[in-house]
Write a protein that holds these residues in place. Structure first.
Motif, PDB file in Angstrom:
ATOM      1  N   UNK A 187       0.796  -1.101  -0.030  1.00 28.37           N
ATOM      2  CA  UNK A 187       0.119   0.181  -0.187  1.00 28.37           C
ATOM      3  C   UNK A 187       0.864   1.064   0.018  1.00 28.37           C
ATOM      4  N   UNK A 188       1.963   1.442   0.702  1.00 26.97           N
ATOM      5  CA  UNK A 188       2.711   2.398   0.789  1.00 26.97           C
ATOM      6  C   UNK A 188       3.502   2.575  -0.759  1.00 26.97           C
ATOM      7  N   UNK A 189       3.874   1.546  -1.371  1.00 21.36           N
ATOM      8  CA  UNK A 189       4.253   1.874  -2.707  1.00 21.36           C
ATOM      9  C   UNK A 189       3.172   2.342  -3.645  1.00 21.36           C
ATOM     10  N   UNK A 190       1.892   1.854  -3.486  1.00 22.60           N
ATOM     11  CA  UNK A 190       1.149   2.411  -4.065  1.00 22.60           C
ATOM     12  C   UNK A 190       0.623   4.054  -4.036  1.00 22.60           C
ATOM     13  N   UNK A 191       0.629   4.424  -2.620  1.00 27.11           N
ATOM     14  CA  UNK A 191       0.588   5.839  -2.356  1.00 27.11           C
ATOM     15  C   UNK A 191       1.692   6.753  -2.867  1.00 27.11           C
ATOM     16  N   UNK A 192       2.895   6.078  -2.822  1.00 29.36           N
ATOM     17  CA  UNK A 192       3.993   6.514  -3.621  1.00 29.36           C
ATOM     18  C   UNK A 192       3.915   6.886  -4.989  1.00 29.36           C
ATOM     19  N   UNK A 193       3.533   5.608  -5.729  1.00 31.38           N
ATOM     20  CA  UNK A 193       2.936   5.995  -7.116  1.00 31.38           C
ATOM     21  C   UNK A 193       2.153   7.051  -7.273  1.00 31.38           C
TER      22      UNK A 193
END
Lengths: 253, 118, 131
Positions: free
Chosen positions: C21-27
């Motif tokens: 999820x953190x990678x999704x928010x960074x994206x």
């Protein structure tokens, strides 16, 4: 004789509506071997340590979809997850995220069932067909358009994985939308029209932000993210009145 | 269930997403790092006369309008939906601000490109 | 009279709890850098319309170390956007087949990544060719 029996610590998020105001963690020491699943660990707890622990299970072979739960924060089937992976640490077992907890590891799934019914999860034939006409013929390529989506076992791991469903419970959700596509994409089915109201809505395909975690956690390789986002294209073409030109009558893209 | 109007914004977002995926990195590299520091290209590539000639050409106008406008339609669509992810439920007001900003920027760019002349 | 009392858990901090999820928010956050860059270009067009002096001031501002740093971060952010864009692009397409076999998603993504490289090369050559 085999090595001395190992023991692992399992934390279970308990919730008994008749006595708890909110969920509370309870810890158990569970003996296990290399092939003991988390489900078997829970069954050991229920049989020998604490008969009050409640959880769903049935086939114990990853096909019924009953035993989904959060294991160390990730949605998994407990029958397909093994205690040896967490040893020598401990593991935390909680009810599936994004669903209301009924008791312990049991969640309320009425919302999902209602949504599943809404997409007419059965073949709606293009034309009625008599027995004399024989069976439908389907090429391998036609079958490939929908086959992986037909593997869905309604285990709800994808709903537990989907933050959009967690933030907005009205979102139709990955599993149901994948099944919507499974029927639309089947050459025997009428296709888009029968289910377009669900697909085209804000809470239909448009509730998806392509986080993609649903497809990561699916134990059957359904890839709901693909089904939904393919249908964003269909929904857009439909919106601009172009879908009917691109699809031969009744076929799905 | 009521039909969503998302397809309009999703299409704009998609166009901007493809364009920014194709040329976003190279444009940022060239205009923001390489040209200002003079490493890799002579700094004259962004000099006034060349920039003006570019902006006065039909091709240049199309490129500038496409890049500024579509980048913003893409970005504002994502930012709007990210508000929801962050727990900010600002609804129609937020949509108006986000998409309104992209619209205003599009119109402003088009206006400026006309003012710049031919 | 039901004994049911379903407990609904909070979504607070959901994206901090799982690296996916953190990678999704960074994206998704890469969009902010894209927006700021587009605004910088818009300001550049505005300055261009005001004449040589105004445009010169905009160019000079771009040489400011803070501006360079911003563009460096924006480059990483938008490059990540480009990478993830092509990664997920196959999810919008139906199953494609060649010679009876399904074309894997990574092959489609590779076409996208190659297109970005090719487009970048073309842009660079066009810009360099302006002499």
């Amino acid at each position: 004789m085999a090595d001395a029996e190992k023991t692992i610590e399992i934390e279970v998020l308990r919730y008994r509506p008749e006595q708890d105001r909110e969920p509370v963690v309870q810890t158990y020491q569970v003996p296990f071997t290399d092939d003991t699943s988390v489900l078997q660990g829970l069954q050991y707890i229920k049989d020998y340590l604490d008969g009050t622990v409640s959880f769903r299970w049935s086939c114990r072979m990853a096909i019924c979809g009953s035993c989904g739960m959060m294991i160390d924060g990730k949605p998994k089937l407990s029958c397909k997850t093994f205690l040896r992976e967490y040893y020598p640490g401990k593991l935390r077992v909680e009810a599936l995220s994004h669903f209301p907890i009924e008791r312990d590891l049991v969640v309320g799934i009425e919302d999902f069932i209602g949504k599943l019914e809404s997409i007419k999860p059965y073949i709606i034939p293009k034309q009625s067909r008599t027995l004399e006409q024989g069976e439908y013929l389907q090429t391998p390529a036609q079958r490939d358009q929908y086959e992986q989506y037909s593997s869905c076992i309604n285990c709800l791991l994808c709903y537990a994985a989907c933050p959009q469903y967690g933030l907005n419970p009205k979102f139709t959700g990955p599993g149901v939308l994948a099944l919507l596509h499974r029927y639309n994409a089947d050459s025997r089915d009428q296709g888009w029209e029968a289910r377009q109201d669900v697909a085209n809505a804000d809470d239909g395909v448009w509730g998806c932000m392509l986080v993609g975690y649903c497809s990561e956690v699916c134990p059957k390789g359904v890839d709901p993210a693909h089904a939904i986002n393919q249908n964003k294209v269909n929904s857009t073409l439909d919106y601009f009145g172009m879908l009917k030109f691109l699809l031969p009558k009744g076929a799905a893209k | 269930m009521k039909r969503a109007n998302e397809p309009i914004f999703w299409s704009l977002c998609g166009a901007g997403g493809v364009l920014s995926a194709l040329v976003g990195p190279i444009l940022i590299l060239l205009t923001g790092i390489v040209a200002p520091t003079g490493i890799g290209v002579p700094p004259e590539v962004m000099a006034y006369r060349r920039a003006l000639a570019f902006a006065q050409s039909w091709c240049g106008k199309a490129v500038l309008l496409a890049v500024i406008s579509l980048f913003l339609w893409h970005a504002m669509h994502r930012i709007y939906h990210s508000l929801h992810d962050l727990g900010i439920h600002a609804g129609a007001g937020a949509a108006a601000v986000c998409y309104g900003f992209a619209l205003v920027a599009t119109l402003a760019t088009a206006y400026l490109l006309i003012v710049i002349g031919f | 009279m039901s004994a049911r009392k379903p407990y609904v858990r909070s979504m607070d901090g959901w994206w901090r709890k799982n690296p996916y999820f953190t990678r999704y928010m960074v994206r998704e956050a890469s969009a902010v850098f894209l927006a700021v860059y587009a605004v910088i270009l818009l300001i550049g067009v505005f300055r261009l319309s005001q004449g040589a002096a105004a445009y010169g001031a905009w160019l000079a501002a771009l040489t400011n170390p803070l501006a360079i740093v911003f563009h460096g971060i924006a480059l990483l952010a938008v490059a990540y956007h480009a990478y993830t864009w092509w990664k997920v692009m196959p999810k919008t397409m139906p199953m494609l087949h060649v010679g009876g076999r399904r074309i894997p998603e990574i092959a489609l993504s590779a076409v996208g990544w190659a297109a970005t490289l090719a487009a970048s090369l073309v842009v660079y050559m066009l810009v360099r060719g302006v002499s």
